[in-house]
Each structure stands twice: as structure tokens, then as C-alpha cells.
Design a protein around this motif. Structure first.
Motif, PDB file in Angstrom:
ATOM      1  N   ASP A   1       0.851  -1.196   0.000  1.00 50.71           N
ATOM      2  CA  ASP A   1       0.000   0.000   0.000  1.00 50.71           C
ATOM      3  C   ASP A   1       0.883   1.241   0.000  1.00 50.71           C
ATOM      4  O   ASP A   1       1.499   1.567   1.023  1.00 50.71           O
ATOM      5  CB  ASP A   1      -0.905  -0.008   1.236  1.00 50.71           C
TER       6      ASP A   1
ATOM      7  N   PHE B   1       0.170   4.217   0.230  1.00 46.22           N
ATOM      8  CA  PHE B   1      -0.323   5.280   1.100  1.00 46.22           C
ATOM      9  C   PHE B   1      -0.197   4.932   2.586  1.00 46.22           C
ATOM     10  O   PHE B   1      -0.542   5.740   3.445  1.00 46.22           O
ATOM     11  CB  PHE B   1      -1.785   5.600   0.771  1.00 46.22           C
ATOM     12  N   TYR B   2       0.291   3.722   2.881  1.00 46.23           N
ATOM     13  CA  TYR B   2       0.437   3.307   4.282  1.00 46.23           C
ATOM     14  C   TYR B   2       1.372   4.256   5.018  1.00 46.23           C
ATOM     15  O   TYR B   2       2.439   4.630   4.522  1.00 46.23           O
ATOM     16  CB  TYR B   2       0.979   1.880   4.355  1.00 46.23           C
ATOM     17  N   GLU B   3       0.976   4.641   6.230  1.00 47.40           N
ATOM     18  CA  GLU B   3       1.772   5.577   7.018  1.00 47.40           C
ATOM     19  C   GLU B   3       2.276   4.953   8.323  1.00 47.40           C
ATOM     20  O   GLU B   3       3.472   4.939   8.581  1.00 47.40           O
ATOM     21  CB  GLU B   3       0.928   6.818   7.328  1.00 47.40           C
TER      22      GLU B   3
ATOM     23  N   LYS C   1      -4.567   2.156  12.178  1.00 49.01           N
ATOM     24  CA  LYS C   1      -3.713   2.341  10.998  1.00 49.01           C
ATOM     25  C   LYS C   1      -3.985   3.715  10.408  1.00 49.01           C
ATOM     26  O   LYS C   1      -5.140   4.143  10.316  1.00 49.01           O
ATOM     27  CB  LYS C   1      -4.009   1.278   9.934  1.00 49.01           C
ATOM     28  N   THR C   2      -2.940   4.419  10.017  1.00 53.52           N
ATOM     29  CA  THR C   2      -3.116   5.702   9.349  1.00 53.52           C
ATOM     30  C   THR C   2      -2.495   5.641   7.961  1.00 53.52           C
ATOM     31  O   THR C   2      -1.533   4.906   7.719  1.00 53.52           O
ATOM     32  CB  THR C   2      -2.473   6.846  10.141  1.00 53.52           C
ATOM     33  N   THR C   3      -3.082   6.407   7.055  1.00 53.83           N
ATOM     34  CA  THR C   3      -2.549   6.503   5.703  1.00 53.83           C
ATOM     35  C   THR C   3      -2.274   7.963   5.373  1.00 53.83           C
ATOM     36  O   THR C   3      -2.894   8.876   5.920  1.00 53.83           O
ATOM     37  CB  THR C   3      -3.530   5.922   4.659  1.00 53.83           C
ATOM     38  N   SER C   4      -1.351   8.179   4.464  1.00 55.00           N
ATOM     39  CA  SER C   4      -1.002   9.527   4.040  1.00 55.00           C
ATOM     40  C   SER C   4      -2.067  10.057   3.088  1.00 55.00           C
ATOM     41  O   SER C   4      -3.037   9.357   2.763  1.00 55.00           O
ATOM     42  CB  SER C   4       0.365   9.521   3.349  1.00 55.00           C
TER      43      SER C   4
ATOM     44  N   LYS D   1      -5.724  12.658   4.806  1.00 52.71           N
ATOM     45  CA  LYS D   1      -5.240  11.450   5.450  1.00 52.71           C
ATOM     46  C   LYS D   1      -6.400  10.661   6.056  1.00 52.71           C
ATOM     47  O   LYS D   1      -7.413  11.225   6.427  1.00 52.71           O
ATOM     48  CB  LYS D   1      -4.227  11.808   6.535  1.00 52.71           C
TER      49      LYS D   1
END
Length: 216
Positions: free
Chosen positions: A59, A61-63, A83-86, A93
Motif C-alpha cells: 500500500d 499510502f500506508y503511514e 492504521k493511518t494513511t497519508s 489522510k
């Protein structure tokens, strides 16, 4: 069978979609592929403890991932995690909060294992400031296979089924502006890219183990 084939690869990998009857913009997606490695090696690759290295491969966009708590119910290990994504292109986000459950007792002979995630909605874990709460429920099936006839290397069958909502559209939710129809149109290609990236990483890990075992 109402599953629609979105993408296929010459190695047999496939991505299918099943429309949700009440929410066509958030369909079920099923990704199936034969992965290099044993069930345990693929299981470990997808384990939350290894997401810091494995998820960026799948992924873009995985942060970050934070485990908020660990529990056990009926001898099943469970983890509460965030879980956070950019930023996704021009969109903000995302913040996913979920419970992860794993079960290696899915079959009596041990030939099938299961893991999954279930989204959690609770005021005690609000999204981070500047993030939009999003949701992803998933289940992964790990199935034992005979070794590859061509070279004798271990392999297994992996099936992942998930449903994703990138906008907090629930009553009283924080909203979000990602047009989910764009996601529906592109998930076949992005899902297959994720599968192939995972396969390449597992192959690379297998090659490294081979070099280490050979003393090279």
C-alpha cells in the motif's frame, strides 16, 4: 456466482468484485493468488507486528500502525489497532481503527488458517486531528498446498476478501470527499498491483533465506 472478474494475471492471480446490495460504492473485493513460501511465512508477512516493513510494499499510502491493546477471547488472540494513511492524491489522510483476530484452528488438520479485521467505532478512540475516519473489514484465508512441481519450493494459496469505505458516511460521522466510484473503477488494477508486490517481496525473502542457508 455474482462475483465479477476485475483483473487476472498470467500466474493465476485474480481480483473479483461483489456489489454490496445496499451500498454499491463500497463493494466486496476478493483477491486470490498462489504465494511463494509456507503458510507460516505468509502469515508472518501479514502479521501486524511486521506491517512496518510489509505494508509499504503493498500500500503506497500506508503511514503507520499503532497497537492499542491485546486481548484474548475463547483462546483467540485479538489486537485493537489503529492504521493511518497519508494523503491519497489530493484527498486527506485516513484513520482506520479495528480489531484484528487470528485463528490457526480453522480446520482440524491444520491445512487452513484464518485472520481478519473488523472496524471499531467508539468515541473513546476518535480519529487523529487532521485525519478522516475510514473503515476496512477483511478476512484472509491461508491454505496449504503441495510444493511447486517445477522447483520443489513451498507455496500456499492466499485469499483476501475485504470491504473498504474511505469516507466516514455513518450518521454523525465526519464525512470525507473521496469519490468512491473512482475507487470502484481502479480497485482491479490496484488490487492486482498489491498482490504482485507482495509476491515479489516474498520471492525476495525466499531468495535471501536460500543464500543464508547456502552460506553465500
Amino acid at each position: 456466482d455474482n462475483w465479477q472478474l476485475l483483473s487476472s494475471h498470467r500466474d493465476g492471480s485474480k481480483v473479483h468484485m461483489l456489489e454490496h446490495p445496499a451500498d454499491p460504492n463500497c463493494p466486496y473485493i476478493r483477491m486470490t493468488s498462489v504465494m511463494p513460501g509456507t503458510m507460516q511465512q505468509v502469515w508472518d508477512f501479514l502479521d501486524l507486528k511486521n506491517w512496518s516493513t510489509s505494508m509499504p510494499k503493498m500500500d503506497p499510502f500506508y503511514e503507520n500502525l499503532t497497537v492499542l491493546g491485546q486481548y484474548q477471547h475463547s483462546n483467540l488472540p485479538m489486537k485493537l489497532a489503529r492504521k493511518t494513511t497519508s494523503r491519497i492524491v489530493t484527498f486527506g489522510k485516513r484513520d482506520f481503527t479495528f480489531v484484528s483476530v487470528s485463528d490457526k484452528r480453522a480446520s482440524r488438520d491444520g491445512s487452513k488458517w484464518v485472520s481478519g479485521t473488523v472496524s471499531v467505532v467508539t468515541e473513546s478512540i476518535p480519529p487523529y486531528q487532521g485525519y478522516v475516519r475510514a473503515y476496512q473489514d477483511s478476512i484472509a484465508f491461508y491454505e496449504r498446498m503441495d510444493s511447486d512441481d517445477r522447483n520443489g519450493t513451498p507455496q500456499m494459496k492466499l485469499t483476501i476478501v475485504f470491504r473498504l469505505d474511505l469516507n466516514d458516511s455513518r450518521m454523525g460521522g465526519g464525512g470525507g470527499y473521496i469519490p468512491m466510484w473512482i475507487y470502484v473503477k481502479t480497485v482491479g488494477a490496484t488490487g492486482m498491483a498489491s498482490v504482485q508486490n507482495m509476491k515479489r517481496e516474498l520471492e525476495s525473502m525466499a531468495e535471501e533465506r536460500g543464500r543464508n542457508d547456502g552460506g553465500g
